[in-house]
Every structure is written in structure tokens, then in C-alpha cells.
Design an enzyme around this catalytic site. Sequence first.
Site, PDB file in Angstrom:
ATOM      1  N   ASN A 135       0.852  -1.200   0.000  1.00  0.00           N
ATOM      2  CA  ASN A 135       0.000   0.000   0.000  1.00  0.00           C
ATOM      3  C   ASN A 135       0.887   1.250   0.000  1.00  0.00           C
ATOM      4  O   ASN A 135       1.683   1.463   0.917  1.00  0.00           O
ATOM      5  CB  ASN A 135      -0.896  -0.054   1.256  1.00  0.00           C
ATOM      6  N   ASP A 194      -1.474  -3.788   9.879  1.00  0.00           N
ATOM      7  CA  ASP A 194      -2.844  -4.085   9.495  1.00  0.00           C
ATOM      8  C   ASP A 194      -3.732  -3.064  10.196  1.00  0.00           C
ATOM      9  O   ASP A 194      -3.577  -2.821  11.399  1.00  0.00           O
ATOM     10  CB  ASP A 194      -3.261  -5.508   9.839  1.00  0.00           C
ATOM     11  N   SER A 195      -4.595  -2.458   9.437  1.00  0.00           N
ATOM     12  CA  SER A 195      -5.339  -1.320   9.976  1.00  0.00           C
ATOM     13  C   SER A 195      -6.692  -1.225   9.304  1.00  0.00           C
ATOM     14  O   SER A 195      -6.959  -1.922   8.330  1.00  0.00           O
ATOM     15  CB  SER A 195      -4.532  -0.035   9.764  1.00  0.00           C
ATOM     16  N   LYS A 217      -0.858  14.456  10.747  1.00  0.00           N
ATOM     17  CA  LYS A 217      -1.425  13.098  10.730  1.00  0.00           C
ATOM     18  C   LYS A 217      -0.515  12.143  11.506  1.00  0.00           C
ATOM     19  O   LYS A 217      -0.980  11.330  12.295  1.00  0.00           O
ATOM     20  CB  LYS A 217      -1.648  12.604   9.294  1.00  0.00           C
ATOM     21  N   TYR A 233      -9.636   6.192   3.594  1.00  0.00           N
ATOM     22  CA  TYR A 233     -10.822   6.869   4.112  1.00  0.00           C
ATOM     23  C   TYR A 233     -10.506   8.230   4.738  1.00  0.00           C
ATOM     24  O   TYR A 233     -11.383   8.832   5.366  1.00  0.00           O
ATOM     25  CB  TYR A 233     -11.513   5.980   5.156  1.00  0.00           C
ATOM     26  N   ASP A 234      -9.268   8.720   4.602  1.00  0.00           N
ATOM     27  CA  ASP A 234      -8.901   9.989   5.251  1.00  0.00           C
ATOM     28  C   ASP A 234      -9.856  11.150   4.952  1.00  0.00           C
ATOM     29  O   ASP A 234     -10.180  11.928   5.866  1.00  0.00           O
ATOM     30  CB  ASP A 234      -7.463  10.398   4.875  1.00  0.00           C
ATOM     31  N   LYS A 282       0.527   3.726   3.059  1.00  0.00           N
ATOM     32  CA  LYS A 282       1.217   3.244   4.267  1.00  0.00           C
ATOM     33  C   LYS A 282       2.733   3.372   4.108  1.00  0.00           C
ATOM     34  O   LYS A 282       3.425   3.773   5.044  1.00  0.00           O
ATOM     35  CB  LYS A 282       0.903   1.765   4.494  1.00  0.00           C
ATOM     36  N   HIS A 324      -3.570   6.679  14.260  1.00  0.00           N
ATOM     37  CA  HIS A 324      -3.427   5.307  14.750  1.00  0.00           C
ATOM     38  C   HIS A 324      -2.046   4.751  14.411  1.00  0.00           C
ATOM     39  O   HIS A 324      -1.370   4.165  15.229  1.00  0.00           O
ATOM     40  CB  HIS A 324      -4.552   4.451  14.150  1.00  0.00           C
ATOM     41  N   ARG A 325      -1.619   4.987  13.174  1.00  0.00           N
ATOM     42  CA  ARG A 325      -0.319   4.465  12.728  1.00  0.00           C
ATOM     43  C   ARG A 325       0.823   5.186  13.418  1.00  0.00           C
ATOM     44  O   ARG A 325       1.830   4.573  13.792  1.00  0.00           O
ATOM     45  CB  ARG A 325      -0.219   4.629  11.196  1.00  0.00           C
TER      46      ARG A 325
END
Length: 197
Positions: A10, A70-71, A176, A155-156, A13, A181-182
Amino acid sequence: MTRLIVATGNRGKTKEINSIVADLGFEVSSLLDVENPPEIIEDGDTFEANAVKKAQTVADFYQCASLADDSGLVVDALDGAPGVYSARYGGHGLNDTQRYEKLLDALKDVPAPRRTARFECALAFVVPGDVPHIFRGTVEGHIALAPRGTNGFGYDPVFIPNGRSESMAELDNAQKRQLSHRGQALDSFAAWLQKNK
Ligand code: ITT
């Protein structure tokens, strides 16, 4: 320098992870840099299970350290969907825009107070011969009524983090990184490395 392959194909990512991991002292590449990477079927029920499977497969295949992410987006009004299926929500052929449009459509009758959601991330770090180490991050927020912004990925544009008025796609990279989360999971990984290297 220790070689580390980020077990992702991805691009979004890769941009968010590789430079940070390089700053931690690894020689970094991702599955976008290699030919014929091993096939990984993401069939786990949890972000953790899928992250471990990705990192373990890549560490075994290339015999080097691997970090997998994985998210996904967990939406309360959809009973936690898309969750671990975030990358496949609506089917395999859709692009990011079509996917978040489908999400907005699924939520069209859901009023603002019930549009709560969160991004979750599990990072798995695997070194051949060692047990996997897992790091987690979550950012709470809600799903916007319409997309805004062009930064980030996935989905940002439709996710508004708590405490902000902008969507995640209206934040710059540093903002960000700081609240996502990341970003949180990467901070935990960095802190663990400090203690364990
Ligand atoms: P890899 O398995 O190759 O890493 P993937 O896209 O298939 O790539 P996941 O199975 O972890 O990865 O799916 C995560 C999906 O969740 C991703 O495709 C996005 O749609 C969404 N997602 C995760 N983190 C996100 C973020 O920071 N911003 C927006 N969407 C995100």
C-alpha cells in the site's frame, strides 16, 4: 545496518512508515520495491492476526526483519464494519474514492451524533527466529457528511479526528503522523526498540 522489509504493498502506508523506520536505523524497503513478493491471504479476524501473518511471511521468505501494518476503519453505526475488511469494502475492484462513497451511502440516514468511528492499527515486528512483537494505535473520531481534503489515502477524506475540525485528509503529514493510529503504533515501536536493541 539491519535490513527491514515493510510488509505492505500500500503506497499510502509506505509513505507514512518507511521514512520513520529509516530514522530508527534500519535499511528499509517495502513490497513495492521487490519482484514477485510472497502471496499473503489476509484471513485473520483481527488486525493483530493479519499483521503477524504478513510480517511472519515476509520475514521467513526474505530471512530478514519485517514490519507489517494491518489497519482499518471501525464504524459504530455499522457494527464495526468495514474493520478488518476496510481494504476490500464494496469489493476488490473499487478505488479509495469509490470505497468511501460507498461508506457515506451506507451512513446516509445516520445523524451526526451516531457517526462515531475510529481508525485502528496493529504493527507486527518479526525477526526470523524470534516471537512477533505487536504495537497498537487508535484514533477516535466521526464520519463526515461529505469528503474533504486531498492528503493521505483511503478513508482519510471522510474521517474527522476528535478535537479537530479538519478531516484527516486536510491535515499535513506531520499532523497526521502526530495523532494517527499508525503514528501512535510507530511511537510504541520506537520506544520498544530503544529498550530492546
Ligand atoms: P497491505 O496489506 O499490503 O499493507 P492494505 O491496503 O490491503 O495493504 P490493510 O489490509 O491493512 O492494508 O487495509 C487497511 C485499509 O484501511 C486501507 O486499505 C485503507 O482503506 C484503510 N486505512 C488504514 N489506515 C488508513 C489511514 O491512515 N487513512 C485512511 N485509510 C486507512
